[in-house]
Scaffold this motif. Structure first.
Motif, PDB file in Angstrom:
ATOM      1  N   LEU B  37       0.825  -1.209   0.000  1.00  0.00           N
ATOM      2  CA  LEU B  37       0.000   0.000   0.000  1.00  0.00           C
ATOM      3  C   LEU B  37       0.858   1.258   0.000  1.00  0.00           C
ATOM      4  CD1 LEU B  37      -2.856   1.066   0.010  1.00  0.00           C
ATOM      5  CD2 LEU B  37      -2.688   1.295   2.481  1.00  0.00           C
ATOM      6  N   SER B  38       1.966   1.266   0.771  1.00  0.00           N
ATOM      7  CA  SER B  38       2.768   2.491   0.796  1.00  0.00           C
ATOM      8  C   SER B  38       3.468   2.699  -0.550  1.00  0.00           C
ATOM      9  CB  SER B  38       3.744   2.531   1.972  1.00  0.00           C
ATOM     10  OG  SER B  38       4.317   1.289   2.198  1.00  0.00           O
ATOM     11  N   THR B  39       3.784   1.609  -1.263  1.00  0.00           N
ATOM     12  CA  THR B  39       4.330   1.760  -2.612  1.00  0.00           C
ATOM     13  C   THR B  39       3.285   2.375  -3.552  1.00  0.00           C
ATOM     14  OG1 THR B  39       5.701  -0.200  -2.272  1.00  0.00           O
ATOM     15  CG2 THR B  39       5.394   0.529  -4.536  1.00  0.00           C
ATOM     16  N   LEU B  40       2.082   1.788  -3.524  1.00  0.00           N
ATOM     17  CA  LEU B  40       1.013   2.251  -4.408  1.00  0.00           C
ATOM     18  C   LEU B  40       0.565   3.675  -4.058  1.00  0.00           C
ATOM     19  CD1 LEU B  40      -1.246   1.775  -6.505  1.00  0.00           C
ATOM     20  CD2 LEU B  40      -2.557   0.628  -4.732  1.00  0.00           C
ATOM     21  N   ALA B  41       0.169   3.883  -2.800  1.00  0.00           N
ATOM     22  CA  ALA B  41      -0.353   5.191  -2.399  1.00  0.00           C
ATOM     23  C   ALA B  41       0.750   6.243  -2.409  1.00  0.00           C
ATOM     24  CB  ALA B  41      -0.987   5.105  -1.014  1.00  0.00           C
ATOM     25  N   GLY B  42       1.980   5.837  -2.050  1.00  0.00           N
ATOM     26  CA  GLY B  42       3.085   6.788  -2.009  1.00  0.00           C
ATOM     27  C   GLY B  42       3.431   7.309  -3.395  1.00  0.00           C
ATOM     28  N   LEU B  43       3.619   6.393  -4.361  1.00  0.00           N
ATOM     29  CA  LEU B  43       3.950   6.817  -5.725  1.00  0.00           C
ATOM     30  C   LEU B  43       2.788   7.593  -6.335  1.00  0.00           C
ATOM     31  CD1 LEU B  43       5.813   3.663  -7.063  1.00  0.00           C
ATOM     32  CD2 LEU B  43       6.795   5.920  -6.662  1.00  0.00           C
ATOM     33  N   SER B 133      -7.688  11.857  -6.137  1.00  0.00           N
ATOM     34  CA  SER B 133      -6.799  10.751  -5.790  1.00  0.00           C
ATOM     35  C   SER B 133      -6.253  10.897  -4.369  1.00  0.00           C
ATOM     36  CB  SER B 133      -5.662  10.696  -6.813  1.00  0.00           C
ATOM     37  OG  SER B 133      -4.612   9.889  -6.363  1.00  0.00           O
ATOM     38  N   LEU B 134      -5.727  12.099  -4.055  1.00  0.00           N
ATOM     39  CA  LEU B 134      -5.184  12.326  -2.709  1.00  0.00           C
ATOM     40  C   LEU B 134      -6.253  12.110  -1.643  1.00  0.00           C
ATOM     41  CD1 LEU B 134      -2.860  15.464  -2.992  1.00  0.00           C
ATOM     42  CD2 LEU B 134      -2.207  13.103  -2.507  1.00  0.00           C
TER      43      LEU B 134
END
Lengths: 294, 155
Positions: B37-43, B133-134
């Motif tokens: 999730l941090s990869t997906l939401a972060g990018l 998105s944010l």
């Protein structure tokens, strides 16, 4: 060596280091040397990182001394209040020093200098009170240790979290938000250094720093409210250790030549290491309740 | 519905996740869920910041290369999410925060897919999509993080 012991080592870095870094910045301003000025900003940023474990291990020392008489407890509380105040100013200073390295503005240097001097005063005062905790020989005979009327920063902060049950969950949400923002930008910037993305993405770097700042603030609030939950947890000690090294890697993308397709070998190792370190931080954070439950 | 959920959570995989101890099983699945999730939401949020006007000099086309990485993050998060769900199916199914989170994730992923076809092909600037998105990621993260608290409150 335990964490209380480590505190005795680490607590000298912020004060002594700040003295040296202020000297560097002053010399740079007098000689108008850009390189020396940048070196001082790097030092300010690293010192701001080093102050975090100095504070956290202090929490461990306090837990270790919790059976001491009331007078000692009072001096420790005053030491903690002073140290927290100093830490807050110092982290703001470190943040601005990093920003100065990212994109320099004239106001950065004076602000960092002023904040560094204020921090130095606050740290020296915290150190002075701290010295009285275990060094009765430095007091005149029969005198009590000085307990100045600091604002009760640590106690007020802890009470705010413990008295309002919604604060902890909200902090958890923002700790996760900060993590995502930080990790996303860390991935982008390091993939760029590795040559996977072919364009300068440093413009987004302040978002990584903002995520880190948010997580230091929310993380410190957790620690203030329940220090004993963390100081006895080996996963937490490792998490902070990795976080500090990972935090230092956020300096690297500010320096290499920007137009190259990818960084040189050493830079690519740092970039890969940075990603691994942050993954390690997330891993240990997630495992905190499981590894520290003994 | 209820009995189906019980069958799921008593399956071998679900029992393994619940009961296999400290280093693997539940904590490991939870960590991988966070990492994905941090990869997906972060990018995704980094791209959103770019679309909202920060760092305008970064050419969008060059960021298109991270989409496979985001889909990998989505795959990891979705797989581990299913595993976490079946490990405690009845409890999660009765938790409103779980459904709120699911809706926000679906909205966020749809927004990301639309962004790729519309904005990255230069048809629109994507400021509104970036803001949506944010907001969706923030909603998904909040609902996900608060699930444990809301589960306690509901029961």
């Amino acid at each position: 060596m335990n964490l209380a012991h480590l505190h005795l080592l680490l607590n000298h870095f912020p004060t002594v280091g700040l003295g040296i870094a202020v000297g560097l910045l002053a010399a740079a301003l007098l000689q108008k040397s850009r390189d020396v000025k940048q070196a001082s900003f790097v030092a300010f940023y690293l010192l701001a990182l080093a102050a975090i474990p100095a504070y956290l291990t202090g929490g461990a020392a306090q837990v270790a001394l919790q059976d001491q008489p009331d007078a000692t407890q009072q001096v420790m509380a005053a030491h903690q209040d002073a140290a927290l105040l100093a830490l807050i100013v110092m982290e703001i200073m470190g943040f601005i020093a990093w920003t100065a390295l990212w994109r320099f503005r004239r106001w950065h240097e004076t602000t960092v200098l002023v904040l560094a001097i204020v921090t130095f005063g606050l740290m020296a005062s915290a150190a002075n009170i701290g010295g009285h905790i275990r060094h009765p020989e430095i007091l005149a005979e029969g005198a009590a240790a000085p307990v100045p009327g600091w604002p009760r920063t640590a106690a007020v902060g802890a009470a705010f979290i413990l008295d309002n049950p919604w604060v902890w969950p909200i902090c958890e949400v923002f700790h996760f938000v900060g993590l995502c923002v930080l990790f996303g930008v860390v991935l982008l910037v390091n993939l760029r250094l590795l040559g996977f993305i072919r364009v300068d993405v440093n413009g987004l770097l302040p978002w990584a720093m903002a995520g880190l700042a948010l997580n230091i603030v929310t993380g410190m609030l957790f620690f203030l409210a329940a220090p004993e939950q963390y100081t006895r947890n080996p996963a937490f000690v490792w998490k902070i250790g990795l976080m500090l090294v990972a935090g230092a890697t956020l300096l690297y993308p500010l320096f290499p030549a920007r137009d190259e397709e990818r960084a040189p070998l050493a830079g690519r190792i740092i970039a890969a290491g940075s990603i691994c370190l942050w993954v390690g931080v997330i891993f240990l954070g997630r495992y905190l309740p499981y590894l520290g439950s003994e | 519905m209820e009995s189906g959920l019980v069958v799921i959570e008593q399956s071998g995989v679900a029992t393994w996740i619940r009961e296999s101890g400290v280093l693997y099983g539940y904590p490991l699945v939870l960590f991988l869920h966070t990492l994905g999730l941090s990869t997906l939401a972060g990018l995704s949020s980094a791209i959103d910041f770019r679309l909202l006007g920060f760092a305008p000099r970064i050419p969008l086309a060059s960021l298109e290369r991270v989409f496979p990485l985001m889909w990998a993050g989505l795959a990891l998060t979705a797989t581990t999410g299913v595993l976490l769900f079946i490990s405690d199916a009845t409890k999660h199914a009765s938790n409103p925060a779980f459904w709120v989170k699911l809706v926000f994730v679906l909205l966020a992923v749809t927004t990301l897919a639309v962004m790729r076809t519309r904005v990255f092909r230069g048809q629109q600037r994507g400021r509104i999509l970036a803001a949506v998105s944010l907001a969706c990621w923030f909603g998904a993260l909040s609902a996900g993080r608060l699930m444990a608290y809301i589960a306690e409150f509901v029961s």
